[in-house]
Write an enzyme that holds these catalytic residues in place. Structure first.
Site, PDB file in Angstrom:
ATOM      1  N   ASN A  13     -42.940 -50.285 -13.163  1.00 57.88           N
ATOM      2  CA  ASN A  13     -42.491 -49.106 -13.853  1.00 57.88           C
ATOM      3  C   ASN A  13     -42.547 -49.399 -15.342  1.00 57.88           C
ATOM      4  OD1 ASN A  13     -41.071 -46.784 -14.769  1.00 57.88           O
ATOM      5  ND2 ASN A  13     -39.231 -47.208 -13.635  1.00 57.88           N
ATOM      6  N   TRP A  14     -43.387 -48.679 -15.973  1.00 61.69           N
ATOM      7  CA  TRP A  14     -43.618 -49.317 -17.386  1.00 61.69           C
ATOM      8  C   TRP A  14     -42.472 -48.300 -18.412  1.00 61.69           C
ATOM      9  CZ3 TRP A  14     -49.617 -49.591 -18.772  1.00 61.69           C
ATOM     10  CH2 TRP A  14     -50.208 -50.454 -17.884  1.00 61.69           C
ATOM     11  N   LYS A  15     -41.798 -47.329 -17.688  1.00 61.54           N
ATOM     12  CA  LYS A  15     -41.016 -46.342 -18.142  1.00 61.54           C
ATOM     13  C   LYS A  15     -41.446 -45.845 -19.571  1.00 61.54           C
ATOM     14  CE  LYS A  15     -37.303 -49.093 -16.219  1.00 61.54           C
ATOM     15  NZ  LYS A  15     -35.780 -49.521 -16.188  1.00 61.54           N
ATOM     16  N   HIS A 105     -35.759 -41.995 -10.073  1.00 58.24           N
ATOM     17  CA  HIS A 105     -35.340 -42.994 -10.739  1.00 58.24           C
ATOM     18  C   HIS A 105     -33.912 -42.721 -11.199  1.00 58.24           C
ATOM     19  CE1 HIS A 105     -35.150 -46.426 -13.339  1.00 58.24           C
ATOM     20  NE2 HIS A 105     -35.795 -47.173 -12.568  1.00 58.24           N
ATOM     21  N   GLU A 107     -32.739 -43.642 -14.034  1.00 58.84           N
ATOM     22  CA  GLU A 107     -32.608 -43.028 -15.308  1.00 58.84           C
ATOM     23  C   GLU A 107     -32.984 -41.345 -15.546  1.00 58.84           C
ATOM     24  OE1 GLU A 107     -35.596 -45.742 -16.788  1.00 58.84           O
ATOM     25  OE2 GLU A 107     -33.883 -47.449 -16.504  1.00 58.84           O
ATOM     26  N   GLU A 177     -32.500 -49.887  -6.111  1.00 64.68           N
ATOM     27  CA  GLU A 177     -32.039 -50.153  -7.468  1.00 64.68           C
ATOM     28  C   GLU A 177     -30.553 -50.180  -7.810  1.00 64.68           C
ATOM     29  OE1 GLU A 177     -36.125 -50.269  -9.573  1.00 64.68           O
ATOM     30  OE2 GLU A 177     -35.159 -48.244 -10.000  1.00 64.68           O
ATOM     31  N   GLY A 183     -32.203 -53.615 -16.027  1.00 64.30           N
ATOM     32  CA  GLY A 183     -32.429 -53.918 -17.564  1.00 64.30           C
ATOM     33  C   GLY A 183     -31.164 -55.043 -17.970  1.00 64.30           C
ATOM     34  N   SER A 223     -34.019 -55.820 -12.574  1.00 64.58           N
ATOM     35  CA  SER A 223     -34.193 -57.384 -13.194  1.00 64.58           C
ATOM     36  C   SER A 223     -35.080 -58.354 -12.528  1.00 64.58           C
ATOM     37  CB  SER A 223     -32.678 -57.967 -13.532  1.00 64.58           C
ATOM     38  OG  SER A 223     -32.025 -57.097 -14.401  1.00 64.58           O
ATOM     39  N   GLY A 244     -39.464 -53.464 -13.768  1.00 64.10           N
ATOM     40  CA  GLY A 244     -39.363 -52.544 -15.225  1.00 64.10           C
ATOM     41  C   GLY A 244     -39.910 -53.591 -15.981  1.00 64.10           C
ATOM     42  N   GLY A 245     -39.280 -53.979 -16.996  1.00 63.09           N
ATOM     43  CA  GLY A 245     -39.336 -54.931 -17.980  1.00 63.09           C
ATOM     44  C   GLY A 245     -40.517 -55.925 -17.993  1.00 63.09           C
TER      45      GLY A 245
HETATM   46  P1  PGA Z   1     -35.572 -53.648 -14.943  1.00 67.69           P
HETATM   47  O1  PGA Z   1     -36.021 -51.969 -14.288  1.00 67.69           O
HETATM   48  O2  PGA Z   1     -36.704 -54.584 -13.969  1.00 67.69           O
HETATM   49  O3  PGA Z   1     -36.120 -53.815 -16.189  1.00 67.69           O
HETATM   50  O4  PGA Z   1     -34.304 -53.988 -14.646  1.00 67.69           O
HETATM   51  C1  PGA Z   1     -36.333 -51.762 -12.793  1.00 67.69           C
HETATM   52  C2  PGA Z   1     -36.361 -50.242 -12.771  1.00 67.69           C
HETATM   53  O5  PGA Z   1     -35.614 -49.682 -13.556  1.00 67.69           O
HETATM   54  O6  PGA Z   1     -37.230 -49.897 -12.133  1.00 67.69           O
END
Ligand code: PGA
Length: 267
Positions: A13-15, A105, A107, A177, A183, A223, A244-245
């Site tokens: 997930n590149w956000k 998600h 967010e 999640e 993050g 994470s 994510g990251g």
């Molecule tokens: P993260 O994000 O790996 O940066 O913690 C995961 C996500 O929000 O899907």
């Protein structure tokens, strides 16, 4: 080579990172190695989920390489078919480029007010268009600390994934999640995540029966890195990760490599 009960999914997930140019460049950087890894071991599916405006650029790179197990996913979409919804993207538009769509998600829920009801309408729209939804659920830190994780997850799952047709039910993917792990560098333990994920599988069984629950893929997210992915994959109820990251870096390849290694050992 024995066939695992469920193949694993590693989704990136590149956000809101990487516009079309950088997205294409990064995909070029990783595609050969990624494609070869998942070609050699076909029980891992990798899905790249760039921002909507970069989907076409990444699609072009994928089409130039044709690795069957590297797919493209969107990070969101609207549930209506078309019309006056400025700024939104319709399911049929996503389907032109993608196999998959991330829905609900945390967010989106936190910053854009998405409710379980809206997520549910999106899930049903995704299936109408043969898209594979990855539905995200997870509790906030205060809910975790108050011991209400189970109640939160129960309510999110029963509402977000309600009303799915029996033949679609096995094709859903859920990502657990915990919001406190996203993050933050503080991933859940495999044991802690595994417990919630087993609960999700049980709930899904109550909703759609044992077969759908056995085939449902449930990912962990929060994470995830190449250093901890192995523990999650080793848990019998965890079927991969939403990353994510670490999906913005070549560490993503290492995550896929470690996933394959653990799955091969399990056979
Ligand atoms: P993260 O994000 O790996 O940066 O913690 C995961 C996500 O929000 O899907």
């Amino acid at each position: 080579m024995a066939v695992p009960v469920r193949d694993a999914i590693i989704a990136g997930n590149w956000k809101m990172n990487y516009g079309p140019r950088r997205a294409a460049e990064f995909t070029y950087e990783i595609i050969s190695e990624l494609g070869m890894l998942v070609n050699r071991y076909p029980y891992v599916l990798s899905i790249l989920c760039p921002p909507a405006i970069s989907l076409m650029a990444v699609r072009e790179v994928l089409d130039a390489h044709l690795f069957r197990r590297v797919e493209l996913g969107a990070q969101n979409m609207y549930f209506e078919e078309q019309g006056a919804f400025t700024g939104e993207i319709a399911p049929s538009m996503v389907r032109e480029l993608c196999s998959t769509v991330i829905l609900g998600h945390s967010e989106r829920r936190t910053y854009f007010g998405e409710t379980d009801g809206a997520v549910n309408r999106k899930v049903l729209a995704a299936f109408r268009h043969s898209l594979r939804p990855i539905v995200c659920v997870g509790e906030h830190l205060d809910q975790y600390e108050a011991g209400s994780t189970e109640a939160v997850i129960r309510s999110q799952v029963t509402q977000s994934v309600a009303g799915i047709d029996a033949e679609d039910a096995p094709n859903l993917v859920i990502a657990y999640e915990p919001i406190w792990a996203i993050g933050t560098g503080k991933a859940a333990t495999a044991e802690g995540a595994g417990k919630v994920i087993s609960l999700i599988r049980q709930l899904y069984g109550e909703m759609y029966g044992g077969k759908a629950a056995r085939e449902l893929r449930i990912l962990y997210g929060g994470s995830v890195t190449s250093a901890n992915i192995g523990e999650f994959i080793a848990h019998p109820d965890i079927d991969g990760a939403l990353v994510g990251g670490a999906s913005l870096k070549p560490d993503f390849l290492e995550i896929v490599r470690n996933t394959i290694e653990v799955m091969q050992k399990q056979q």
